[in-house]
Design a protein around this motif. Sequence first.
Motif, PDB file in Angstrom:
ATOM      1  N   PRO A   1      -4.264  -3.249  -2.487  1.00 24.47           N
ATOM      2  CA  PRO A   1      -2.811  -3.378  -2.365  1.00 24.47           C
ATOM      3  C   PRO A   1      -2.400  -4.739  -1.835  1.00 24.47           C
ATOM      4  O   PRO A   1      -3.156  -5.369  -1.096  1.00 24.47           O
ATOM      5  CB  PRO A   1      -2.441  -2.278  -1.357  1.00 24.47           C
TER       6      PRO A   1
ATOM      7  N   ASN B   1       6.441   5.247  -9.711  1.00 20.73           N
ATOM      8  CA  ASN B   1       5.779   6.431  -9.166  1.00 20.73           C
ATOM      9  C   ASN B   1       6.680   7.055  -8.107  1.00 20.73           C
ATOM     10  O   ASN B   1       7.473   6.372  -7.476  1.00 20.73           O
ATOM     11  CB  ASN B   1       4.420   6.050  -8.566  1.00 20.73           C
TER      12      ASN B   1
ATOM     13  N   PRO C   1       6.864  11.812 -11.495  1.00 16.31           N
ATOM     14  CA  PRO C   1       7.575  12.490 -10.407  1.00 16.31           C
ATOM     15  C   PRO C   1       6.732  12.600  -9.144  1.00 16.31           C
ATOM     16  O   PRO C   1       5.518  12.415  -9.180  1.00 16.31           O
ATOM     17  CB  PRO C   1       7.844  13.885 -10.989  1.00 16.31           C
ATOM     18  N   LEU C   2       7.405  12.899  -8.067  1.00 13.15           N
ATOM     19  CA  LEU C   2       6.743  13.166  -6.795  1.00 13.15           C
ATOM     20  C   LEU C   2       6.544  14.670  -6.720  1.00 13.15           C
ATOM     21  O   LEU C   2       7.513  15.418  -6.693  1.00 13.15           O
ATOM     22  CB  LEU C   2       7.679  12.697  -5.688  1.00 13.15           C
ATOM     23  N   THR C   3       5.316  15.113  -6.770  1.00 13.36           N
ATOM     24  CA  THR C   3       5.073  16.552  -6.673  1.00 13.36           C
ATOM     25  C   THR C   3       3.907  16.813  -5.740  1.00 13.36           C
ATOM     26  O   THR C   3       2.995  16.002  -5.623  1.00 13.36           O
ATOM     27  CB  THR C   3       4.708  17.177  -8.044  1.00 13.36           C
TER      28      THR C   3
ATOM     29  N   ILE D   1       0.547  16.796  -7.681  1.00 14.58           N
ATOM     30  CA  ILE D   1      -0.158  15.525  -7.904  1.00 14.58           C
ATOM     31  C   ILE D   1      -0.927  15.166  -6.638  1.00 14.58           C
ATOM     32  O   ILE D   1      -2.102  14.825  -6.681  1.00 14.58           O
ATOM     33  CB  ILE D   1       0.812  14.386  -8.276  1.00 14.58           C
ATOM     34  N   ARG D   2      -0.248  15.285  -5.495  1.00 12.63           N
ATOM     35  CA  ARG D   2      -0.895  14.909  -4.242  1.00 12.63           C
ATOM     36  C   ARG D   2      -2.125  15.769  -3.971  1.00 12.63           C
ATOM     37  O   ARG D   2      -3.203  15.261  -3.683  1.00 12.63           O
ATOM     38  CB  ARG D   2       0.086  15.031  -3.079  1.00 12.63           C
TER      39      ARG D   2
ATOM     40  N   GLY E   1       0.822  -1.210   0.000  1.00  8.96           N
ATOM     41  CA  GLY E   1       0.000   0.000   0.000  1.00  8.96           C
ATOM     42  C   GLY E   1       0.856   1.259   0.000  1.00  8.96           C
ATOM     43  O   GLY E   1       2.055   1.217   0.267  1.00  8.96           O
ATOM     44  N   GLY E   2       0.230   2.363  -0.344  1.00  9.03           N
ATOM     45  CA  GLY E   2       0.890   3.654  -0.185  1.00  9.03           C
ATOM     46  C   GLY E   2       1.862   4.057  -1.278  1.00  9.03           C
ATOM     47  O   GLY E   2       2.498   5.099  -1.182  1.00  9.03           O
ATOM     48  N   VAL E   3       1.979   3.256  -2.331  1.00 10.33           N
ATOM     49  CA  VAL E   3       2.921   3.628  -3.399  1.00 10.33           C
ATOM     50  C   VAL E   3       2.270   4.539  -4.444  1.00 10.33           C
ATOM     51  O   VAL E   3       2.926   4.986  -5.376  1.00 10.33           O
ATOM     52  CB  VAL E   3       3.531   2.397  -4.125  1.00 10.33           C
ATOM     53  N   GLY E   4       0.984   4.828  -4.254  1.00  5.37           N
ATOM     54  CA  GLY E   4       0.294   5.701  -5.198  1.00  5.37           C
ATOM     55  C   GLY E   4      -0.423   4.933  -6.293  1.00  5.37           C
ATOM     56  O   GLY E   4      -0.690   5.455  -7.366  1.00  5.37           O
ATOM     57  N   LYS E   5      -0.819   3.698  -5.976  1.00  3.96           N
ATOM     58  CA  LYS E   5      -1.483   2.851  -6.971  1.00  3.96           C
ATOM     59  C   LYS E   5      -2.807   3.458  -7.436  1.00  3.96           C
ATOM     60  O   LYS E   5      -3.066   3.522  -8.644  1.00  3.96           O
ATOM     61  CB  LYS E   5      -1.710   1.456  -6.371  1.00  3.96           C
ATOM     62  N   SER E   6      -3.635   3.907  -6.496  1.00  9.71           N
ATOM     63  CA  SER E   6      -4.950   4.422  -6.882  1.00  9.71           C
ATOM     64  C   SER E   6      -4.825   5.721  -7.671  1.00  9.71           C
ATOM     65  O   SER E   6      -5.526   5.928  -8.667  1.00  9.71           O
ATOM     66  CB  SER E   6      -5.829   4.640  -5.655  1.00  9.71           C
ATOM     67  N   THR E   7      -3.933   6.591  -7.228  1.00 10.60           N
ATOM     68  CA  THR E   7      -3.689   7.844  -7.952  1.00 10.60           C
ATOM     69  C   THR E   7      -3.248   7.523  -9.378  1.00 10.60           C
ATOM     70  O   THR E   7      -3.705   8.136 -10.342  1.00 10.60           O
ATOM     71  CB  THR E   7      -2.570   8.640  -7.223  1.00 10.60           C
TER      72      THR E   7
ATOM     73  N   ASP F   1      -5.858  14.350  -4.012  1.00  5.43           N
ATOM     74  CA  ASP F   1      -6.624  14.330  -2.772  1.00  5.43           C
ATOM     75  C   ASP F   1      -7.865  15.233  -2.834  1.00  5.43           C
ATOM     76  O   ASP F   1      -8.817  15.039  -2.100  1.00  5.43           O
ATOM     77  CB  ASP F   1      -5.720  14.676  -1.574  1.00  5.43           C
TER      78      ASP F   1
END
Length: 383
Positions: free
Chosen positions: A241, A293, A330-332, A335-336, A134-140, A340
Amino acid sequence: MSDVTKEDVLAVLSKVRGPDLEGDIVSRGMVSDVFISDNKVYFSITVPSERAQELEPLRIAAERSVKAMPGVKGALVTLTADRKAGSSPPPRPQPPSSAGQSHGHASGHSHPPQREKAGVPGVGAIIAVASGKGGVGKSTTAVNLALGLQANGLRVGILDADIYGPSVPRLLKISGRPQQIENRIIKPMENYGLKAMSMGFLVDEETAMIWRGPMVQSALMQMLREVAWGELDVLVVDMPPGTGDAQLTMAQQVPLAGAVIVSTPQDLALIDARKGIAMFRKVEVPLLGIIENMSYFLAPDTGKRYDIFGHGGARGEAERIGVPFLGEVPLTIDIRERSDAGTPVVVSDPQGATAEIYRQIAAKVWAELGGRAPRQTPAIVFE
Ligand SMILES: Nc1ncnc2c1ncn2[C@@H]1O[C@H](COP(=O)(O)OP(=O)(O)OP(=O)(O)O)[C@@H](O)[C@H]1O
């Protein structure tokens, strides 16, 4: 208000300590370089890989204390796995357990024949988006991939198979209950042109929590077969996940045309990604590829990239195991925040660089599915 400095951030972080860790996270050398851009703060905390899950509260505590600082507009903190001295590469994956199960391919045309599973009428291809943990950004990623496929001219739906923790209603900003149209058939919900179904529309989370395996399976099959999906080129399934029995059964029961694995670049996540790949190989589902991701930080004002998480880990892993590499996201903070807020970046900032990245990944996924050019949406003619 004056700008936030690295020193201010480190001063705050030097008050954060883990549950049983001696000293604070700064003096223990656990905090990576701190990047500040437009008063948004980014850094990672290095922890032993086997303790990553249990130390999630530490990540949350650090993120909260930085967010609470005056002048800070946002904070993004991740845990990274402790690399042992010498930074040795991750162990080589085991080859598939029996001959004839390898789905690695370069051309996109060598998928093995699928075992017969009843498809869903009107739905061209069903693809799973999965992650080992979990938490790797799968749903996003699943939502933006679905919107990217749609932006490329395809008719797309998304099925949220995470019964216990559905995220599609929030990510697509959809609320309310689906309408029943005949007998047991219900109409999918819709936003941004995407048809969507999720357990989150049908029951509240507390009810779903007490469901056991067989109920979960039948709920999933209903969302697949008793929903009027209509004509779709692709139905994206956001898998729960992990790679336990529930996921395995699901991968076996849904007639999947292929699977996409989402991973972060860290060794830790790659170990789990490998488990995901092994699971799909076991049930003979073709692997469409891996998406990395949170690949690198992208500073919002300068556009400068910072490779602080061992970027490229997923690409190397994909090469090693002969699975296509689909791209790096990228991690931005953008995106978050957009994700959200239920306004995914592909639809809320379609001109932006990130939306383009998702569209390109979507094009690769579509090519891996059979290499057809994206279909143009037909004009509607009224007789
Ligand atoms: N590329 C990215 N940049 C910044 N934040 C991201 C990125 N991808 C995902 N996130 C954020 O990370 C958090 C976790 O993402 P998400 O819910 O998609 O993960 P997940 O793997 O589906 O989690 P779970 O499996 O626990 O449901 C969310 O707050 C999301 O906005």
